[in-house]
Design a protein around this motif. Structure first.
Motif, PDB file in Angstrom:
ATOM      1  N   PHE A  35     -77.026  -9.958  40.821  1.00  0.00           N
ATOM      2  CA  PHE A  35     -76.843  -9.667  39.406  1.00  0.00           C
ATOM      3  C   PHE A  35     -75.775 -10.559  38.789  1.00  0.00           C
ATOM      4  CE2 PHE A  35     -74.946  -7.187  35.916  1.00  0.00           C
ATOM      5  CZ  PHE A  35     -76.056  -7.082  35.108  1.00  0.00           C
ATOM      6  N   MET A  36     -74.707 -10.786  39.532  1.00  0.00           N
ATOM      7  CA  MET A  36     -73.618 -11.621  39.014  1.00  0.00           C
ATOM      8  C   MET A  36     -73.996 -13.100  38.950  1.00  0.00           C
ATOM      9  SD  MET A  36     -71.519  -9.441  38.091  1.00  0.00           S
ATOM     10  CE  MET A  36     -70.096 -10.375  37.633  1.00  0.00           C
ATOM     11  N   THR A  37     -75.013 -13.518  39.663  1.00  0.00           N
ATOM     12  CA  THR A  37     -75.503 -14.892  39.525  1.00  0.00           C
ATOM     13  C   THR A  37     -76.628 -14.978  38.497  1.00  0.00           C
ATOM     14  OG1 THR A  37     -77.062 -14.626  41.359  1.00  0.00           O
ATOM     15  CG2 THR A  37     -74.894 -15.519  41.880  1.00  0.00           C
ATOM     16  N   LEU A  38     -77.383 -13.893  38.351  1.00  0.00           N
ATOM     17  CA  LEU A  38     -78.513 -13.896  37.432  1.00  0.00           C
ATOM     18  C   LEU A  38     -78.075 -13.872  35.974  1.00  0.00           C
ATOM     19  CD1 LEU A  38     -81.624 -13.704  37.213  1.00  0.00           C
ATOM     20  CD2 LEU A  38     -81.352 -11.227  37.181  1.00  0.00           C
ATOM     21  N   LEU A  39     -77.104 -13.064  35.652  1.00  0.00           N
ATOM     22  CA  LEU A  39     -76.666 -12.928  34.262  1.00  0.00           C
ATOM     23  C   LEU A  39     -76.119 -14.239  33.677  1.00  0.00           C
ATOM     24  CD1 LEU A  39     -76.654 -10.766  32.113  1.00  0.00           C
ATOM     25  CD2 LEU A  39     -74.342 -10.179  32.794  1.00  0.00           C
ATOM     26  N   PRO A  40     -75.184 -14.920  34.353  1.00  0.00           N
ATOM     27  CA  PRO A  40     -74.750 -16.213  33.804  1.00  0.00           C
ATOM     28  C   PRO A  40     -75.875 -17.243  33.757  1.00  0.00           C
ATOM     29  CG  PRO A  40     -73.198 -15.448  35.454  1.00  0.00           C
ATOM     30  CD  PRO A  40     -74.372 -14.534  35.501  1.00  0.00           C
ATOM     31  N   SER A  41     -76.781 -17.168  34.707  1.00  0.00           N
ATOM     32  CA  SER A  41     -77.895 -18.112  34.713  1.00  0.00           C
ATOM     33  C   SER A  41     -78.758 -17.945  33.465  1.00  0.00           C
ATOM     34  CB  SER A  41     -78.737 -17.893  35.972  1.00  0.00           C
ATOM     35  OG  SER A  41     -79.842 -18.743  35.983  1.00  0.00           O
ATOM     36  N   ILE A  42     -79.013 -16.715  33.081  1.00  0.00           N
ATOM     37  CA  ILE A  42     -79.837 -16.465  31.886  1.00  0.00           C
ATOM     38  C   ILE A  42     -79.122 -16.944  30.627  1.00  0.00           C
ATOM     39  CG2 ILE A  42     -80.807 -14.647  30.431  1.00  0.00           C
ATOM     40  CD1 ILE A  42     -81.449 -13.127  33.025  1.00  0.00           C
ATOM     41  N   PHE A  43     -77.837 -16.644  30.515  1.00  0.00           N
ATOM     42  CA  PHE A  43     -77.099 -17.029  29.306  1.00  0.00           C
ATOM     43  C   PHE A  43     -76.873 -18.533  29.208  1.00  0.00           C
ATOM     44  CE2 PHE A  43     -75.763 -12.529  29.175  1.00  0.00           C
ATOM     45  CZ  PHE A  43     -76.140 -12.260  27.873  1.00  0.00           C
ATOM     46  N   LEU A  44     -76.704 -19.211  30.332  1.00  0.00           N
ATOM     47  CA  LEU A  44     -76.391 -20.638  30.297  1.00  0.00           C
ATOM     48  C   LEU A  44     -77.614 -21.540  30.423  1.00  0.00           C
ATOM     49  CD1 LEU A  44     -73.153 -20.665  32.469  1.00  0.00           C
ATOM     50  CD2 LEU A  44     -73.342 -20.776  29.983  1.00  0.00           C
ATOM     51  N   SER A  45     -78.790 -20.967  30.573  1.00  0.00           N
ATOM     52  CA  SER A  45     -79.985 -21.781  30.787  1.00  0.00           C
ATOM     53  C   SER A  45     -80.625 -22.269  29.494  1.00  0.00           C
ATOM     54  CB  SER A  45     -81.019 -20.969  31.562  1.00  0.00           C
ATOM     55  OG  SER A  45     -81.482 -19.890  30.775  1.00  0.00           O
ATOM     56  N   GLY A  46     -80.216 -21.711  28.372  1.00  0.00           N
ATOM     57  CA  GLY A  46     -80.860 -22.060  27.114  1.00  0.00           C
ATOM     58  C   GLY A  46     -81.933 -21.071  26.722  1.00  0.00           C
ATOM     59  N   ALA A  64     -75.867 -26.531  36.750  1.00  0.00           N
ATOM     60  CA  ALA A  64     -75.913 -25.900  38.072  1.00  0.00           C
ATOM     61  C   ALA A  64     -76.837 -24.690  38.097  1.00  0.00           C
ATOM     62  CB  ALA A  64     -74.504 -25.496  38.499  1.00  0.00           C
ATOM     63  N   MET A  65     -77.598 -24.466  37.046  1.00  0.00           N
ATOM     64  CA  MET A  65     -78.490 -23.318  36.960  1.00  0.00           C
ATOM     65  C   MET A  65     -79.941 -23.774  37.079  1.00  0.00           C
ATOM     66  SD  MET A  65     -76.322 -20.971  36.466  1.00  0.00           S
ATOM     67  CE  MET A  65     -74.607 -20.867  36.020  1.00  0.00           C
ATOM     68  N   PRO A  66     -80.656 -23.340  38.105  1.00  0.00           N
ATOM     69  CA  PRO A  66     -82.061 -23.737  38.242  1.00  0.00           C
ATOM     70  C   PRO A  66     -82.937 -23.281  37.078  1.00  0.00           C
ATOM     71  CG  PRO A  66     -81.264 -22.766  40.283  1.00  0.00           C
ATOM     72  CD  PRO A  66     -80.201 -22.572  39.259  1.00  0.00           C
ATOM     73  N   LEU A  67     -82.584 -22.173  36.448  1.00  0.00           N
ATOM     74  CA  LEU A  67     -83.381 -21.668  35.339  1.00  0.00           C
ATOM     75  C   LEU A  67     -83.394 -22.637  34.157  1.00  0.00           C
ATOM     76  CD1 LEU A  67     -85.067 -19.348  34.229  1.00  0.00           C
ATOM     77  CD2 LEU A  67     -82.955 -18.246  33.494  1.00  0.00           C
ATOM     78  N   ARG A  68     -82.346 -23.402  34.001  1.00  0.00           N
ATOM     79  CA  ARG A  68     -82.302 -24.404  32.924  1.00  0.00           C
ATOM     80  C   ARG A  68     -83.460 -25.395  33.067  1.00  0.00           C
ATOM     81  NH1 ARG A  68     -77.808 -28.164  30.515  1.00  0.00           N
ATOM     82  NH2 ARG A  68     -79.093 -29.936  29.951  1.00  0.00           N
TER      83      ARG A  68
END
Length: 114
Positions: A35-46, A64-68
């Motif tokens: 959860f702590m890796t998923l939340l920043p990934s969603i917000f920083l991915s665009g 550094a976010m694969p979701l981006r």
């Protein structure tokens, strides 16, 4: 094509989950870690906010976010309808993330079983 690239993104997600489970002692710790890796990934991915309007520091962290990379791939393939040539860099970055994350998780998993 998008199915293959979605499978590549799922590989990175699976690697993150597997790596989190190897460093956690309980299921609750693993869930909180993901959860702590998923939340920043969603917000920083665009996904919520355009990357261009973020502060420069957050723009650099978003690399550094694969979701981006996955969101960029899906936007180009689905909305613009162009070929794979336009997204080669994003596909390569996502493949590197998948290999590195899954490799690290597999190495950590082997060490934990011994």
């Amino acid at each position: 094509m998008w199915r293959l690239l979605s499978a590549l993104f799922l590989l990175t997600g699976l690697g993150i989950g597997l790596f989190a489970s190897t460093i956690a002692n309980t299921q609750q710790e693993a869930m909180l870690t993901v959860f702590m890796t998923l939340l920043p990934s969603i917000f920083l991915s665009g996904f919520f906010f355009p990357i261009d309007v973020m502060p420069k520091v957050l723009q650099w962290i978003s690399y550094a976010m694969p979701l981006r990379y996955y969101l960029s791939i899906i936007r180009v393939l689905m909305l613009k309808g162009v070929g794979i040539e336009a997204i080669q860099g994003d596909v390569l970055a996502l493949a590197v993330f998948g290999i590195v994350i899954m490799g690290a998780a597999a190495m950590r998993f082997r060490k934990r079983l011994d």
